[in-house]
Design a protein around this motif. Structure first.
Motif, PDB file in Angstrom:
ATOM      1  N   LYS A  43      49.901  63.180  22.626  1.00  0.00           N
ATOM      2  CA  LYS A  43      50.026  63.508  23.939  1.00  0.00           C
ATOM      3  C   LYS A  43      50.973  62.324  24.445  1.00  0.00           C
ATOM      4  CE  LYS A  43      46.345  63.697  26.379  1.00  0.00           C
ATOM      5  NZ  LYS A  43      45.187  63.397  27.057  1.00  0.00           N
ATOM      6  N   ALA A  44      51.014  61.363  24.100  1.00  0.00           N
ATOM      7  CA  ALA A  44      52.238  60.439  24.500  1.00  0.00           C
ATOM      8  C   ALA A  44      53.495  60.975  24.496  1.00  0.00           C
ATOM      9  CB  ALA A  44      52.094  59.110  23.922  1.00  0.00           C
ATOM     10  N   ARG A  45      53.622  62.318  23.756  1.00  0.00           N
ATOM     11  CA  ARG A  45      55.139  62.913  23.766  1.00  0.00           C
ATOM     12  C   ARG A  45      55.054  64.247  24.266  1.00  0.00           C
ATOM     13  NH1 ARG A  45      58.770  60.493  19.582  1.00  0.00           N
ATOM     14  NH2 ARG A  45      57.871  58.655  18.798  1.00  0.00           N
ATOM     15  N   GLY A  46      54.279  64.391  25.157  1.00  0.00           N
ATOM     16  CA  GLY A  46      54.000  65.673  25.845  1.00  0.00           C
ATOM     17  C   GLY A  46      52.811  66.684  25.303  1.00  0.00           C
ATOM     18  N   GLY A  47      52.300  66.474  24.069  1.00  0.00           N
ATOM     19  CA  GLY A  47      51.327  67.087  23.613  1.00  0.00           C
ATOM     20  C   GLY A  47      50.200  67.571  24.310  1.00  0.00           C
ATOM     21  N   SER A  48      49.541  68.535  23.937  1.00  0.00           N
ATOM     22  CA  SER A  48      48.301  69.030  24.855  1.00  0.00           C
ATOM     23  C   SER A  48      46.926  68.777  24.123  1.00  0.00           C
ATOM     24  CB  SER A  48      48.568  70.501  25.259  1.00  0.00           C
ATOM     25  OG  SER A  48      48.217  71.203  24.087  1.00  0.00           O
ATOM     26  N   ASN A  49      45.852  69.216  24.908  1.00  0.00           N
ATOM     27  CA  ASN A  49      44.538  68.788  24.128  1.00  0.00           C
ATOM     28  C   ASN A  49      44.278  70.290  23.547  1.00  0.00           C
ATOM     29  OD1 ASN A  49      44.098  66.220  24.722  1.00  0.00           O
ATOM     30  ND2 ASN A  49      43.427  66.321  26.838  1.00  0.00           N
ATOM     31  N   LYS A  64      47.585  54.786  11.279  1.00  0.00           N
ATOM     32  CA  LYS A  64      49.058  54.771  10.587  1.00  0.00           C
ATOM     33  C   LYS A  64      50.173  55.514  11.334  1.00  0.00           C
ATOM     34  CE  LYS A  64      47.637  53.235   6.267  1.00  0.00           C
ATOM     35  NZ  LYS A  64      47.565  53.816   4.545  1.00  0.00           N
ATOM     36  N   LYS A  65      49.711  56.799  11.713  1.00  0.00           N
ATOM     37  CA  LYS A  65      50.598  57.770  12.400  1.00  0.00           C
ATOM     38  C   LYS A  65      50.777  57.286  13.624  1.00  0.00           C
ATOM     39  CE  LYS A  65      50.621  62.494  13.908  1.00  0.00           C
ATOM     40  NZ  LYS A  65      49.697  63.314  14.943  1.00  0.00           N
ATOM     41  N   GLY A  66      49.830  56.702  14.496  1.00  0.00           N
ATOM     42  CA  GLY A  66      50.334  56.456  15.609  1.00  0.00           C
ATOM     43  C   GLY A  66      50.868  57.691  16.504  1.00  0.00           C
ATOM     44  N   CYS A  67      51.857  57.262  17.439  1.00  0.00           N
ATOM     45  CA  CYS A  67      52.451  58.551  17.984  1.00  0.00           C
ATOM     46  C   CYS A  67      53.772  59.156  17.439  1.00  0.00           C
ATOM     47  CB  CYS A  67      52.956  57.750  19.221  1.00  0.00           C
ATOM     48  SG  CYS A  67      51.827  57.405  20.461  1.00  0.00           S
ATOM     49  N   LYS A  68      53.827  59.263  15.930  1.00  0.00           N
ATOM     50  CA  LYS A  68      54.493  59.863  15.513  1.00  0.00           C
ATOM     51  C   LYS A  68      54.258  61.230  15.207  1.00  0.00           C
ATOM     52  CE  LYS A  68      55.091  56.109  12.497  1.00  0.00           C
ATOM     53  NZ  LYS A  68      54.258  55.533  11.253  1.00  0.00           N
ATOM     54  N   VAL A  69      55.275  62.380  15.057  1.00  0.00           N
ATOM     55  CA  VAL A  69      55.094  63.666  14.660  1.00  0.00           C
ATOM     56  C   VAL A  69      55.420  63.571  13.259  1.00  0.00           C
ATOM     57  CG1 VAL A  69      55.672  66.024  15.007  1.00  0.00           C
ATOM     58  CG2 VAL A  69      55.664  64.430  17.001  1.00  0.00           C
ATOM     59  N   ILE A  70      54.284  64.131  12.427  1.00  0.00           N
ATOM     60  CA  ILE A  70      54.645  64.299  11.083  1.00  0.00           C
ATOM     61  C   ILE A  70      54.631  65.596  10.486  1.00  0.00           C
ATOM     62  CG2 ILE A  70      53.904  61.945  10.324  1.00  0.00           C
ATOM     63  CD1 ILE A  70      51.271  62.744   9.377  1.00  0.00           C
TER      64      ILE A  70
END
Length: 70
Positions: A43-49, A64-70
């Motif tokens: 969401k912090a990068r524009g993702g939706s619910n 560990k992932k936090g705000c990363k896109v994996i």
């Protein structure tokens, strides 16, 4: 806390897509101690619910992932 009763998340077998940890239980409510709902595109990068942007992930991997896109 995510409170969705969509069948996508109410399953008796949930596997973390990162580490492969498998959670099996007859009571999905007990999973909240081990599993979280992750935003695939944060969401912090524009993702939706939207459900298509969510997946079950164990707490350790999600932290560990936090705000990363994996």
């Amino acid at each position: 806390m995510f409170k969705n009763t969509n069948p996508k998340f109410i399953s008796h077998k949930i596997i973390c897509p990162v580490c492969g940890k498998q959670m099996q239980n007859k009571n999905p409510r007990s999973w909240r101690n081990y599993m979280t709902i992750d935003h695939i595109y944060p969401k912090a990068r524009g993702g939706s619910n939207d459900l298509s942007n969510m997946q079950a992930m164990c707490k350790e991997c999600n932290q560990k992932k936090g705000c990363k896109v994996i």
